[in-house]
Write a protein that holds these residues in place. Structure first.
Motif, PDB file in Angstrom:
ATOM      1  N   SER A  44       0.924  -1.234  -0.078  1.00  0.00           N
ATOM      2  CA  SER A  44      -0.094  -0.003  -0.201  1.00  0.00           C
ATOM      3  C   SER A  44       0.821   1.385  -0.125  1.00  0.00           C
ATOM      4  O   SER A  44       1.823   1.203   0.766  1.00  0.00           O
ATOM      5  N   ALA A  45       0.333   2.170  -0.822  1.00  0.00           N
ATOM      6  CA  ALA A  45       1.224   3.408  -0.990  1.00  0.00           C
ATOM      7  C   ALA A  45       0.871   4.303   0.380  1.00  0.00           C
ATOM      8  O   ALA A  45       0.392   5.499   0.199  1.00  0.00           O
ATOM      9  N   LYS A  46       1.273   4.075   1.457  1.00  0.00           N
ATOM     10  CA  LYS A  46       0.808   4.791   2.632  1.00  0.00           C
ATOM     11  C   LYS A  46       1.389   6.182   2.654  1.00  0.00           C
ATOM     12  O   LYS A  46       2.329   6.349   2.557  1.00  0.00           O
ATOM     13  N   GLY A  47       0.496   7.134   2.696  1.00  0.00           N
ATOM     14  CA  GLY A  47       0.844   8.616   2.881  1.00  0.00           C
ATOM     15  C   GLY A  47       1.218   8.975   1.519  1.00  0.00           C
ATOM     16  O   GLY A  47       2.096  10.106   1.417  1.00  0.00           O
ATOM     17  N   ALA A  72      -3.988  15.422  -3.092  1.00  0.00           N
ATOM     18  CA  ALA A  72      -4.360  14.882  -1.953  1.00  0.00           C
ATOM     19  C   ALA A  72      -3.478  13.901  -1.229  1.00  0.00           C
ATOM     20  O   ALA A  72      -2.373  13.395  -2.006  1.00  0.00           O
ATOM     21  N   LYS A  73      -3.365  13.590  -0.148  1.00  0.00           N
ATOM     22  CA  LYS A  73      -2.594  12.647   0.562  1.00  0.00           C
ATOM     23  C   LYS A  73      -3.462  11.146   0.589  1.00  0.00           C
ATOM     24  O   LYS A  73      -4.537  11.262   1.209  1.00  0.00           O
ATOM     25  N   ALA A  74      -2.966  10.146   0.237  1.00  0.00           N
ATOM     26  CA  ALA A  74      -3.341   8.635   0.228  1.00  0.00           C
ATOM     27  C   ALA A  74      -3.480   8.451   1.944  1.00  0.00           C
ATOM     28  O   ALA A  74      -2.570   8.720   2.719  1.00  0.00           O
ATOM     29  N   ASP A  75      -4.337   7.421   2.076  1.00  0.00           N
ATOM     30  CA  ASP A  75      -4.464   7.058   3.579  1.00  0.00           C
ATOM     31  C   ASP A  75      -3.513   5.761   3.702  1.00  0.00           C
ATOM     32  O   ASP A  75      -2.842   5.491   2.844  1.00  0.00           O
ATOM     33  N   ASP A  76      -3.502   5.216   4.763  1.00  0.00           N
ATOM     34  CA  ASP A  76      -2.793   4.112   5.252  1.00  0.00           C
ATOM     35  C   ASP A  76      -2.769   2.987   4.190  1.00  0.00           C
ATOM     36  O   ASP A  76      -1.859   2.093   3.806  1.00  0.00           O
TER      37      ASP A  76
END
Length: 330
Positions: A44-47, A72-76
């Motif tokens: 997962s591309a966290k952050g 935007a910033k992706a979630d965990d």
């Protein structure tokens, strides 16, 4: 402030150049990372920072300044949602803390009034040829993890005393020559600690005649079982550069022609502005195994430009990769 943020885009502007919320569109999706030397599964591309900007090359969003960008910033779990996007054609760009390089979704995304686009799962494959032999730093586009010295007592800014942003103090570039009065920085892999032994910026050195000269840093490391017929890869991620030239030499600092030269790069002026990063640069340098020896090796990193104290490079992350392992699962 939170009320105002949630109220945007505002309804009161009457200009046709300011579309209302229902005249804009949204894009959502998920970003995953495929890094076969770390995991056989998707990560997962966290952050991750995911954005829409004008169509262009990978990383072109850094220099594009005439049109609109929406981020935007992706979630965990790598999910992202970018809202209230003006109509038009965009590429999706991203970068992921913890991984080098830039991502670009090659399909042009067209935003129309009221559109709500789910682009599904996107997969970023960071640059990687072989296993990590050693690494210095954290790939996060910042030099903040390296050694930032205490300021000269004459220049202390009291706003930043006991502050996590130590780099905001004035005159830190002068501390390099004080810490390394006779020889430039030498970093020994497996012995040195980059939080203590890697100065946050490769600055110039002031000479006795008040002129400045470039500096050469050394990375010392050991190799066993050198494959002379294979190619090794040196990844050099820079957090900033100011009218600098980065040169790479291997095991011979005096050879006239470096193995690699960046040419003249950068105009960030991050040192003088008390910053810790500017535009991101990534160089991937092929090194023939024939240039290495069994045992002790040295990579020489030269910032070749002089003239003033602000010509400098800030490193983000450095990694040496061994030859590819072809039977590694993909």
């Amino acid at each position: 402030m939170l009320v105002e943020v949630q109220s945007w885009p505002y309804a009161f502007p009457e200009s046709q150049d300011f579309p209302k919320w229902d005249q804009r569109g949204n894009v959502s999706g998920r970003l995953l990372v495929k890094e076969r030397y770390i995991s056989d599964d998707y990560i997962s591309a966290k952050g991750a920072y995911v954005g829409l900007a004008s169509p262009g090359d990978i990383g072109s969003w850094q220099r594009e300044s005439k049109n609109y960008q929406f981020w935007a910033k992706a979630d965990d779990d790598g999910y992202f949602c970018i809202s209230n996007i003006r109509t038009g054609d965009y590429n999706v760009y991203a970068w992921v803390p913890g991984f080098i390089g830039d991502y670009k979704y090659d399909v042009v995304v067209t935003i129309t009034e009221g559109s709500d686009i789910d682009i599904g799962d996107l997969v970023y494959e960071p640059p990687r040829d072989g296993p990590t032999l050693w690494e210095i730093g954290i790939p996060d586009r910042s030099a903040a993890e390296f050694y930032v010295p205490d300021p000269n007592p004459k220049y202390i800014n009291k706003l930043y005393v006991n502050h996590p942003d130590k780099f905001r103090q004035y005159g830190l570039w002068e501390r390099y020559a004080e810490l390394y009065p006779d020889k430039d920085l030498i970093f020994t892999v497996g012995v040195s600690d980059y939080t203590k032994d890697w100065f946050f910026a490769q600055v110039t050195r002031k000479k006795d005649d008040n002129t400045y000269q470039g500096t050469t840093w050394q990375i010392k490391f050991q190799l066993s079982n050198v494959n002379k017929n294979s190619t090794y890869k040196l990844r050099l991620a820079l957090a900033s550069a100011t009218f600098s030239e980065l040169q790479v030499r291997v095991n011979d600092p005096k050879v006239n022609h470096p193995l690699f030269s960046s040419g003249l790069i950068g105009r960030d002026n991050s040192i003088a502005r008390h910053g810790i990063h500017g535009l991101y640069w990534l160089y991937n340098v092929d090194i023939s195994g024939a240039k290495f020896v069994e045992g002790d090796n040295t990579i020489f990193l030269t910032q070749a430009r002089g003239n003033n104290p602000f010509l400098a490079i800030m490193y983000d992350y450095i990694r040496l990769e061994g030859p590819p392992i072809f039977n590694k699962k993909i």
